[in-house]
Design a protein around this motif. Structure first.
Motif, PDB file in Angstrom:
ATOM      1  N   MET A  28       0.836  -1.203   0.000  1.00 32.69           N
ATOM      2  CA  MET A  28       0.000   0.000   0.000  1.00 32.69           C
ATOM      3  C   MET A  28       0.877   1.261   0.000  1.00 32.69           C
ATOM      4  O   MET A  28       1.957   1.266   0.581  1.00 32.69           O
ATOM      5  CB  MET A  28      -0.877   0.013   1.255  1.00 32.69           C
ATOM      6  CG  MET A  28      -1.740  -1.211   1.446  1.00 32.69           C
ATOM      7  SD  MET A  28      -3.144  -1.216   0.323  1.00 32.69           S
ATOM      8  CE  MET A  28      -3.954   0.305   0.814  1.00 32.69           C
ATOM      9  N   ARG A  38      -1.914  -5.429   0.835  1.00 34.15           N
ATOM     10  CA  ARG A  38      -3.234  -5.956   0.497  1.00 34.15           C
ATOM     11  C   ARG A  38      -3.066  -7.319  -0.148  1.00 34.15           C
ATOM     12  O   ARG A  38      -2.464  -7.454  -1.216  1.00 34.15           O
ATOM     13  CB  ARG A  38      -3.962  -5.007  -0.457  1.00 34.15           C
ATOM     14  CG  ARG A  38      -5.371  -5.483  -0.849  1.00 34.15           C
ATOM     15  CD  ARG A  38      -6.272  -5.606   0.355  1.00 34.15           C
ATOM     16  NE  ARG A  38      -7.673  -5.841  -0.022  1.00 34.15           N
ATOM     17  CZ  ARG A  38      -8.368  -6.885   0.371  1.00 34.15           C
ATOM     18  NH1 ARG A  38      -7.808  -7.807   1.147  1.00 34.15           N
ATOM     19  NH2 ARG A  38      -9.642  -7.002   0.026  1.00 34.15           N
ATOM     20  N   PHE A  55     -11.035  -9.473   4.189  1.00 36.14           N
ATOM     21  CA  PHE A  55     -10.001  -9.069   5.128  1.00 36.14           C
ATOM     22  C   PHE A  55      -9.810 -10.165   6.178  1.00 36.14           C
ATOM     23  O   PHE A  55     -10.736 -10.922   6.483  1.00 36.14           O
ATOM     24  CB  PHE A  55     -10.365  -7.732   5.764  1.00 36.14           C
ATOM     25  CG  PHE A  55     -10.374  -6.603   4.759  1.00 36.14           C
ATOM     26  CD1 PHE A  55      -9.184  -6.053   4.302  1.00 36.14           C
ATOM     27  CD2 PHE A  55     -11.568  -6.110   4.255  1.00 36.14           C
ATOM     28  CE1 PHE A  55      -9.183  -5.046   3.365  1.00 36.14           C
ATOM     29  CE2 PHE A  55     -11.587  -5.093   3.309  1.00 36.14           C
ATOM     30  CZ  PHE A  55     -10.381  -4.555   2.860  1.00 36.14           C
ATOM     31  N   LEU A 251     -11.003  -2.344  -1.480  1.00 35.30           N
ATOM     32  CA  LEU A 251      -9.550  -2.240  -1.635  1.00 35.30           C
ATOM     33  C   LEU A 251      -9.047  -3.384  -2.518  1.00 35.30           C
ATOM     34  O   LEU A 251      -8.145  -4.132  -2.169  1.00 35.30           O
ATOM     35  CB  LEU A 251      -8.856  -2.249  -0.269  1.00 35.30           C
ATOM     36  CG  LEU A 251      -7.445  -1.647  -0.210  1.00 35.30           C
ATOM     37  CD1 LEU A 251      -7.440  -0.216  -0.714  1.00 35.30           C
ATOM     38  CD2 LEU A 251      -6.908  -1.716   1.196  1.00 35.30           C
TER      39      LEU A 251
END
Length: 337
Positions: A28, A38, A55, A251
């Protein structure tokens, strides 16, 4: 969540998914949601590529919706679009005000900006400085703030009262509960501050994702493909809620962003810029031409991973094993085994 996805009743065999599974770890540019890398698991099916990237803190039952969305992308493909260009907002994480210009520069020209607020360990003064810095950089942009449920009701009313001085398009999930959202909305109107309230977690983390609309607790919904179980399921939820929708990312790599674009392209109406420009927050991607904003929008196009990039960003062996183990458990959850 009942009926998580049309794919849930016809899950492909685990071996077919494992055959093409690749686990990546993308650095990131700034810390976001408390992470600096990520990670995601990608796989290919007859219709293209899917992305499974819940996540780490999510349990297997919740993660099963993410797998359903990835299988939909890889095995079913997406519904027919009604538009071929998707307007997107910039996203400003909970950085210090002096870093705002650098973050915004990576998005190019945009007409809307989402600003993270209510970050743990920060004060309201930090939020005010960050939002003010965004307004200074973009005097005419629509500014929306996202608290991720980080305030209580009195704190939300106070914070939104102060932040609304710069002009807010809406406030996303200012408090955790649906009842709290309804109360914040009521108090803001009573105080003569009709800031629109958007529900995110109160849609994707609820067993009944439409309850927030029935409770009169939101003016619009934030919908994300993966947590809701796929594009088709998200379209059903928006239609049943009867509220305007903003499509946002989780994300994702460009593979996941492609699914978000498919949802935004298929919605009958799209009154707000979408939060799908978040590849700009990553220092790498799995495709040669990332799905990033150009002049405030992203054209609808496919995103196939590149073998060299999959190798370059391959996760370490222990993380790959962790994701493959998770895939096995969640596949069993989704298929009812």
């Amino acid at each position: 969540m009942p009926n998580p996805s049309p794919i849930a009743s016809s899950v492909p065999p685990l071996e077919q998914i494992l055959d093409t599974a690749r686990v990546v770890s993308l650095p990131m540019r700034v810390k976001f949601r408390g992470i600096t890398e990520r990670e995601a698991l990608l796989f290919r099916g007859p219709a293209g590529w899917g992305e499974f990237g819940p996540f780490p803190e999510y349990g297997d039952a919740e993660a099963s919706r993410w797998l359903a969305a990835a299988i939909e992308a890889a095995w079913l493909g997406f519904p027919e679009p009604v538009r071929d260009t998707i307007p997107v907002n910039a996203t400003v994480p909970a950085v210090s005000a002096d870093r705002v210009p650098d973050v915004l520069a990576r998005f190019g020209r945009v007409d809307a900006v989402k600003v993270k607020v209510a970050e743990r360990g920060q004060e309201l003064a930090d939020d005010v400085e960050r939002v003010t810095a965004v307004r200074h950089e973009l005097p005419d942009a629509a500014i929306r703030v996202d608290a991720n449920g980080g305030w209580d009701v009195p704190g939300a009313v106070e914070a939104l009262g102060r932040l609304s001085a710069v002009g807010l398009e809406y406030a996303e999930q200012p408090v955790p509960s649906i009842e709290g959202l309804a109360e914040v909305r009521r108090r803001l109107r009573a105080n003569g501050m009709p800031v629109l309230i958007a529900a995110d977690e109160s849609v994707r983390k609820e067993d009944d994702p439409v309850r927030v609309a029935r409770a009169g607790a939101a003016d619009l919904l934030v919908v994300k493909v993966a947590p809701l179980g796929g594009v088709r399921r998200a379209l059903e939820i928006v239609a049943e809620a009867g509220l305007p929708a903003v499509v946002s990312s989780a994300l994702d790599t460009s593979v996941g962003i492609r699914a978000g674009l498919a949802l935004a392209a298929a919605l009958p109406e799209l009154p707000y810029a979408c939060g799908l420009g978040t590849v700009s927050l990553l220092m790498g991607d799995v495709v040669r031409e990332p799905l990033m904003p150009d002049d405030g929008s992203i054209p609808l196009r496919d995103a196939a991973p590149d073998d060299e990039l999959l190798e370059r960003f391959a996760a370490p062996a222990e993380r790959r094993d962790w994701w493959l183990g998770r895939l096995r458990r969640v596949h069993a959850e989704l298929s009812g085994h």
